[in-house]
Design a protein around this motif. Sequence first.
Motif, mmCIF file in Angstrom:
data_model
loop_
_atom_site.group_PDB
_atom_site.id
_atom_site.type_symbol
_atom_site.label_atom_id
_atom_site.label_comp_id
_atom_site.label_asym_id
_atom_site.label_seq_id
_atom_site.Cartn_x
_atom_site.Cartn_y
_atom_site.Cartn_z
ATOM 1 N N ALA A 39 0.836 -1.204 0.000
ATOM 2 C CA ALA A 39 0.000 0.000 0.000
ATOM 3 C C ALA A 39 0.868 1.250 0.000
ATOM 4 C CB ALA A 39 -0.916 0.000 1.221
ATOM 5 N N ASP A 40 0.368 2.301 -0.603
ATOM 6 C CA ASP A 40 1.062 3.581 -0.619
ATOM 7 C C ASP A 40 1.103 4.153 0.799
ATOM 8 O OD1 ASP A 40 0.734 6.769 -0.856
ATOM 9 O OD2 ASP A 40 1.884 6.000 -2.571
ATOM 10 N N TRP A 41 2.255 4.657 1.215
ATOM 11 C CA TRP A 41 2.413 5.146 2.585
ATOM 12 C C TRP A 41 1.438 6.275 2.895
ATOM 13 C CZ3 TRP A 41 3.476 10.002 4.258
ATOM 14 C CH2 TRP A 41 3.960 10.916 3.305
ATOM 15 N N ARG A 42 1.096 7.087 1.901
ATOM 16 C CA ARG A 42 0.177 8.209 2.136
ATOM 17 C C ARG A 42 -1.218 7.710 2.502
ATOM 18 N NH1 ARG A 42 3.965 9.933 -1.745
ATOM 19 N NH2 ARG A 42 3.013 8.532 -3.241
ATOM 20 N N GLU A 43 -1.641 6.677 1.813
ATOM 21 C CA GLU A 43 -2.950 6.091 2.111
ATOM 22 C C GLU A 43 -2.947 5.471 3.501
ATOM 23 O OE1 GLU A 43 -5.980 2.734 0.266
ATOM 24 O OE2 GLU A 43 -4.119 3.182 -0.776
ATOM 25 N N ARG A 59 5.221 15.610 8.776
ATOM 26 C CA ARG A 59 4.857 14.907 10.018
ATOM 27 C C ARG A 59 4.252 13.554 9.672
ATOM 28 N NH1 ARG A 59 -0.186 14.367 12.479
ATOM 29 N NH2 ARG A 59 0.046 13.393 14.505
ATOM 30 N N GLY A 60 3.410 13.529 8.660
ATOM 31 C CA GLY A 60 2.787 12.272 8.256
ATOM 32 C C GLY A 60 3.815 11.226 7.863
ATOM 33 N N ARG A 61 4.806 11.628 7.099
ATOM 34 C CA ARG A 61 5.841 10.684 6.663
ATOM 35 C C ARG A 61 6.660 10.199 7.852
ATOM 36 N NH1 ARG A 61 7.031 7.716 1.974
ATOM 37 N NH2 ARG A 61 9.086 6.892 2.353
ATOM 38 N N ARG A 62 7.070 11.133 8.719
ATOM 39 C CA ARG A 62 7.869 10.754 9.903
ATOM 40 C C ARG A 62 7.079 9.821 10.817
ATOM 41 N NH1 ARG A 62 8.789 16.257 9.957
ATOM 42 N NH2 ARG A 62 7.391 16.440 11.733
ATOM 43 N N THR A 63 5.823 10.139 11.043
ATOM 44 C CA THR A 63 4.987 9.317 11.918
ATOM 45 C C THR A 63 4.794 7.929 11.326
ATOM 46 O OG1 THR A 63 3.869 11.294 12.727
ATOM 47 C CG2 THR A 63 2.755 9.190 13.095
ATOM 48 N N PHE A 64 4.524 7.872 10.029
ATOM 49 C CA PHE A 64 4.367 6.595 9.347
ATOM 50 C C PHE A 64 5.644 5.763 9.472
ATOM 51 C CE2 PHE A 64 5.397 4.206 5.500
ATOM 52 C CZ PHE A 64 4.422 3.226 5.549
ATOM 53 N N GLU A 65 6.787 6.343 9.139
ATOM 54 C CA GLU A 65 8.053 5.601 9.181
ATOM 55 C C GLU A 65 8.388 5.126 10.589
ATOM 56 O OE1 GLU A 65 10.942 8.114 7.270
ATOM 57 O OE2 GLU A 65 10.135 7.664 5.285
ATOM 58 N N SER A 66 8.156 5.984 11.564
ATOM 59 C CA SER A 66 8.432 5.632 12.959
ATOM 60 C C SER A 66 7.570 4.457 13.414
ATOM 61 C CB SER A 66 8.170 6.852 13.842
ATOM 62 O OG SER A 66 8.151 6.516 15.199
ATOM 63 N N HIS A 67 6.288 4.505 13.112
ATOM 64 C CA HIS A 67 5.382 3.447 13.549
ATOM 65 C C HIS A 67 5.585 2.159 12.761
ATOM 66 C CE1 HIS A 67 3.568 6.692 15.788
ATOM 67 N NE2 HIS A 67 2.942 5.770 16.499
ATOM 68 N N LEU A 68 5.907 2.259 11.487
ATOM 69 C CA LEU A 68 6.191 1.049 10.710
ATOM 70 C C LEU A 68 7.457 0.380 11.226
ATOM 71 C CD1 LEU A 68 5.501 -0.908 8.458
ATOM 72 C CD2 LEU A 68 6.785 0.594 6.894
ATOM 73 N N ALA A 69 8.476 1.169 11.521
ATOM 74 C CA ALA A 69 9.714 0.602 12.070
ATOM 75 C C ALA A 69 9.435 -0.094 13.401
ATOM 76 C CB ALA A 69 10.765 1.693 12.244
#
Length: 117
Positions: A39-43, A59-69
């Motif tokens: 899935a696209d990270w933005r979605e 913020r969205g990108r950082r939050t996504f990457e942090s939580h995925l990690a």
Amino acid sequence: MPLDPKIADSAPNAPQLTPYDEQHAVTYMRLLDALADNADWREVARIVLGIDLTVDPDRGRRTFESHLARAKWAARQGFGISCSAVGRRVRNECVWKRAALLLVSDRKIRWSHHGIA
């Protein structure tokens, strides 16, 4: 445990599971599902994390990457403990997610060795 816990800007990076991790076990599983589905990270940020990317895409990108990690770490290290906190149905799904993540991670490692990444 709240049904829809608030998402922090950054997931924990403690060497053990935290109360935040336990509250967000379902969120982590949804992130791993999205990863497996490519899935696209933005979605994912919008749907799973509830972040409006039109307001703050960085913020969205950082939050996504942090939580995925953190989801990946938890799947490898400690989700067995966390799953017991959220019930049998989720625990069974959690075991499946852990296996799926390891398969996805293994494929990515192999693909990257073949220049496919």
